[in-house]
Design an enzyme around this catalytic site. Structure first.
Site, PDB file in Angstrom:
ATOM      1  N   SER A 315       0.828  -1.194   0.000  1.00 39.93           N
ATOM      2  CA  SER A 315       0.000   0.000   0.000  1.00 39.93           C
ATOM      3  C   SER A 315       0.873   1.258   0.000  1.00 39.93           C
ATOM      4  O   SER A 315       1.672   1.460  -0.914  1.00 39.93           O
ATOM      5  CB  SER A 315      -0.958  -0.043   1.196  1.00 39.93           C
ATOM      6  OG  SER A 315      -1.903   0.986   1.125  1.00 39.93           O
ATOM      7  N   ASP A 470      -5.550  -4.054  -2.215  1.00 41.69           N
ATOM      8  CA  ASP A 470      -4.499  -3.645  -1.282  1.00 41.69           C
ATOM      9  C   ASP A 470      -3.747  -4.859  -0.740  1.00 41.69           C
ATOM     10  O   ASP A 470      -4.345  -5.831  -0.271  1.00 41.69           O
ATOM     11  CB  ASP A 470      -5.137  -2.872  -0.127  1.00 41.69           C
ATOM     12  CG  ASP A 470      -4.116  -2.083   0.660  1.00 41.69           C
ATOM     13  OD1 ASP A 470      -2.941  -2.491   0.664  1.00 41.69           O
ATOM     14  OD2 ASP A 470      -4.480  -1.075   1.268  1.00 41.69           O
TER      15      ASP A 470
END
EC number: 3.1.1.3
Length: 910
Positions: A315, A470
């Site tokens: 991320s 993610d």
């Protein structure tokens, strides 16, 4: 002149003070905009760090008192001067005398009052200090401790922070604890004994024994010296014995670099030692815009030369890791300045519209697509910083092993760790955008790859329908995957996830830089146990709900969030004050925000530096030593092409030196050069070689039975012994693949890796020999070395080629021109007429019906007998001369069929 050169060298070797400049900019901006704090400037208008010490306050008050007193004096003198000039003619002598007496009386009274005040204040301070010492402690020492703590808190560089911490240890008596060897937290006797042994062998220059000690005793956690509890008893550092051991380790490696040991042997031992120690990886977590905290961590490790080679990010951590991993060391300061000057727009749809209009756009998008933001601004920003670089290109550019974690958007795929091994042609910006696609915040994103030939962009899996989200959802810290791929056994984690780091603050592993008593340590341990119990219960409930089919996808992702590991061996965490700034989690970062997070990241890393140095000092020192030896081997070797290293067992190895005749007469040398052809696609790049080392079994090839015989010669000539069989050709080149059935061009390599498949001598045609030789079929140990033999001069005109149309005749018709080198037992058993000279005949064809005869010559039989490796010639491969050089036919003839006649080639080696 020498002093100038030394000064220039010292300035060039100084670390880049990246974080210090950014911290100074942060304080300048904060102090310039704050209303409560006034920046202090020196006479040159240079910014001085503000300090909240009592000494500074007293200095300011003293300066203010002096200015006030000076102003009063100036005013009084001015008034008196005006009165004197105005009333000069009106005053008589009596009035002047009375005025002077009154002034003298006033001055005497003021002096007496000042002395009384000073005596009273000194008496009060003495009484206060006496009472404090009786009931509390040393008052003056506590005041000094507060001042030093303030200096440590407001330090702008790691050196200032360390000096303040060392002074605090002196004031608090923690230096005595560091000087004391005994402690139940580690095996001090083992570390002390090993340190003294290394020092003794180093001073005695017994390099063989020193190398043996390093190979057999160097591990990461020797004597439990990596215990984190050793770093919670002092403000900086730990036991001096551990620091002494690490210093002696560095000195030992430096002495080995200057020793007379053979480079190839030393390189092999050090590579095995590094593999035994393991490898460190830096893992950066997600956390929204708070992920910019990672910049301060990376900057601090970078300027202290403690940045690992393997870096992973998820991320927001993937953004920071990718941007810094694709730039060279010299580009980092310019890159950071560019980041500070850039105006980011990632979370705002349209700058020209108002906040209410952007809010309506987000609401409509959420009900339509299920996401709050659009990732088009994120994609444009990543392309601006990363371009179209792939993982392979980034590794070839900087040597850093970048890893990015992504999670599948569906339940039918597994989380992936993208790097230059698993996804070499994947575009880094697409991997970063996929790793930032938090469900509900950003839409899921596909991965794109670049065709290495055409440069065309296309979906990685062949379809754009396969999307990823993610990486923090399933694998925020990919510890197990990194361990499998890169031998990583030590993790430096930086965790800034807003839902994770408050709980990790209660962990015992997050220590360093602060004093903690036993009560606090046990309290943290109990709270950590309670947290683990509650997390396990929540995971169990989520598993039950997922099995019942209640929101299976969402519950599975939530279970992955709770069940994964969020900390490493060393965990760097932000301050708890970050929780009060949670509204900035998904907002565009400003310059002030960037400077603040970089400063917080650097200051959070400083307490962990001593732990990182002791945990990873030997590993990083070995990396530098191995790189230095490889560079020295390249410089000292007479090489003409670097591509020959691609097929060697270790990445770089010296080539055998030419004989004296060849060096004097280069025209008569048997050195052959290889010209690449269209069919030869196996041209590797040195930078695309193995990331770490070869297989662990191959490293054992470098262990020699008698290391003392491989020292450097005093005359400057350094004998080089190949780890493979000896060859006539003084160059190591690659051989073509065995699967190619076409005729082989004149080859240059007689050296085969010991770990390579069995050579052609083991697959000798049964039509010639009747049955395979039992001696040549035996494989030697993987640890045995084959010593090079002295090559004799070879006359290419004395041998002749074998035509393709010739038939195979009996051994009795062998021409006397063909000879054998050493009398192998099998050949003596078959026919003694075969043995007449120093040549070896063998076949070089995978097809038994149409074998190709080749000749091995120019081996010294005396050297072969002396080497005691007579049965190990199977690794040699001699390629022939072009058919155009054939002049006469040989009594050994073969009749290949018309369909395969053009595929077989028979020649002799020059």
């Amino acid at each position: 002149m020498s002093s100038k050169i030394s000064d220039l060298t010292s300035t060039q070797n100084k670390p880049l003070l990246v974080t210090q400049q950014l911290i100074e900019k942060y304080y300048e901006q904060i102090l310039g905009t704050s209303q409560n704090i006034i920046p202090i400037l020196n006479p040159k208008n240079k910014f001085i760090r503000p300090s909240k010490d009592n000494s500074d306050v007293e200095r300011v008050e003293e300066d203010a008192g002096k200015r006030l007193q000076t102003g009063k004096n100036k005013t009084t003198n001015k008034v008196n001067f005006n009165l004197d000039t105005g009333n000069e003619d009106k005053l008589d002598d009596d009035q002047e005398t009375v005025t002077e007496n009154e002034n003298n009386d006033i001055e005497m009274v003021e002096t007496d009052e000042g002395e009384d005040e000073r005596q009273g204040s000194s008496l009060a301070s003495k009484c206060k200090s006496f009472l404090y010492n009786v009931f509390v402690g040393n008052y003056e020492r506590d005041i000094l401790i507060d001042k030093v703590c303030s200096q440590k808190q407001h330090a702008m560089s790691f050196e200032e922070w360390c000096s303040a911490g060392a002074r605090l240890d002196d004031l608090t008596g923690k230096t005595e604890w560091k000087q004391k060897l005994e402690s139940p937290l580690y095996d001090y006797k083992l570390i002390k004994d090993l340190t003294s042994r290394m020092r003794e062998e180093r001073l005695n220059r017994n390099y063989a024994q020193l190398l043996y000690i390093i190979r057999t005793n160097w591990v990461r956690n020797l004597g439990n010296m990596g215990n984190v509890n050793l770093y919670r008893h002092s403000h900086v550092g730990t036991k001096y014995l551990i620091d002494e051991y690490m210093m002696e380790s560095r000195l030992a490696l430096e002495s080995l670099m200057e020793s007379d040991l053979d480079d190839s042997y030393l390189l092999g031992i050090l590579q095995q030692t590094r593999r035994n120690i393991g490898r460190t990886a830096l893992v950066l977590s997600g956390g929204g815009t708070f992920g910019l905290f990672h910049i301060g961590v990376l900057g601090t490790l970078f300027e202290l030369d403690l940045l690992p080679r393997v870096i992973s990010g998820s991320s927001a951590g993937a953004i920071v890791a990718s941007i810094l991993s694709v730039h060279h060391k010299e580009e980092i300061p310019v890159l950071l300045n560019h980041i500070l000057d850039k105006e980011f727009n990632i979370f705002k749809d349209d700058k020209q519209k108002s906040e209410s209009e952007n809010l309506l756009i987000k609401i409509s998008r959420f009900f339509k697509n299920g996401t709050w933001f659009d990732n088009k601004h994120l994609v444009n920003t990543m392309i601006e910083f990363l371009g179209d670089l792939t993982f392979r290109e980034a590794y070839n550019r900087t040597g850093k092993i970048l890893n990015i974690t992504v999670s599948p958007a569906s339940l039918f795929e597994q989380p992936r760790l993208l790097n230059n091994l698993t996804a070499p042609n994947v575009l880094i910006w697409s991997a970063v955008c996929a790793s930032c696609s938090l469900p509900g915040i950003f839409p899921s994103s596909p991965l794109y790859e670049k065709d290495p030939k055409t440069g065309e962009r296309k979906p990685w899996t062949g379809s754009s329908s396969v999307k990823f989200v993610d990486g923090s959802v399933d694998n925020d810290l990919p510890i197990s995957r990194l361990s499998e791929m890169f031998n990583v056994d030590h993790i430096i984690a930086c965790q800034v996830n807003i839902h994770v780091f408050p709980f990790l603050k209660l962990s015992l592993s997050c220590v360093g830089g602060e004093i903690e008593d036993e009560f606090s340590a046990r309290l943290k341990q109990n709270l950590s146990s309670i947290y683990n119990f509650m997390a396990n219960e929540a995971i169990h409930i989520l598993e039950i709900g997922s099995e019942m089919g209640i929101a299976k996808n969402a519950l599975t992702k939530l279970r992955s969030v709770l069940s994964q590991q969020y900390s490493g061996d060393i965990t760097i965490l932000p301050d708890m004050c970050m929780l009060f700034r949670i509204k900035e989690l998904l907002s565009n970062p400003t310059k002030e925000f960037l400077l603040r997070e970089i400063t917080n990241g650097a200051k959070a890393t400083w307490p962990k530096v001593s732990i990182i140095q002791n945990h990873c000092g030997q590993e990083f020192a070995l990396d530098k030593a191995i790189s230095y030896i490889k560079g020295r081997m390249i410089v000292t070797s007479s090489l003409k092409t670097p591509f020959q290293f691609a097929d060697s067992v270790i990445g770089l190895i010296k080539a055998p030196e030419q004989t004296s005749d060849e060096s004097k007469n280069p025209e008569n040398s048997t050195l052959l050069t290889r010209t690449p052809t269209k069919g030869d696609n196996h041209i590797s790049n040195v930078l695309d070689d193995n990331l770490l080392e070869s297989e662990s079994t191959n490293s054992l090839l470098l262990l020699r039975e008698n290391a003392s015989t491989y020292g450097r010669s005093p005359s400057g000539f350094r004998p080089r012994y190949s780890i493979t069989s000896a060859s006539l050709n003084p160059r190591h080149q690659r051989r073509k693949s065995d699967t190619i059935s076409t005729s082989r061009r004149p080859a240059k390599s007689f050296s085969f890796s010991v770990a390579s498949p069995t050579s052609r001598m083991l697959r000798q045609s049964s039509k010639i020999n009747g049955h395979p030789p039992p001696i040549l079929q035996k494989k030697t140990s993987m640890g045995r070395l084959m010593f090079p033999m002295d090559a004799k001069t070879y006359d290419p005109e004395s041998h002749e080629l074998i035509p393709h149309s010739a038939s195979i005749e009996t051994p009795a018709m062998v021409d006397k021109k063909l000879h054998f080198g050493r009398k192998s037992r099998y050949l003596r058993h078959m026919n003694k007429k075969w043995v007449s000279s120093s040549n070896i005949l063998y076949t070089d064809s995978d097809k038994e019906d149409h074998p190709t005869l080749r000749l091995i010559s120019n081996f010294d039989s005396d050297a072969m007998i002396h080497s005691d490796l007579a049965g190990n010639f199977r690794r040699h491969s001699i390629d022939g001369r072009p058919p155009s050089q054939a002049t006469k036919s040989s009594p050994f003839r073969s009749r290949p069929s018309s369909s395969t006649q053009h595929k077989s080639t028979t020649s002799f080696t020059q």
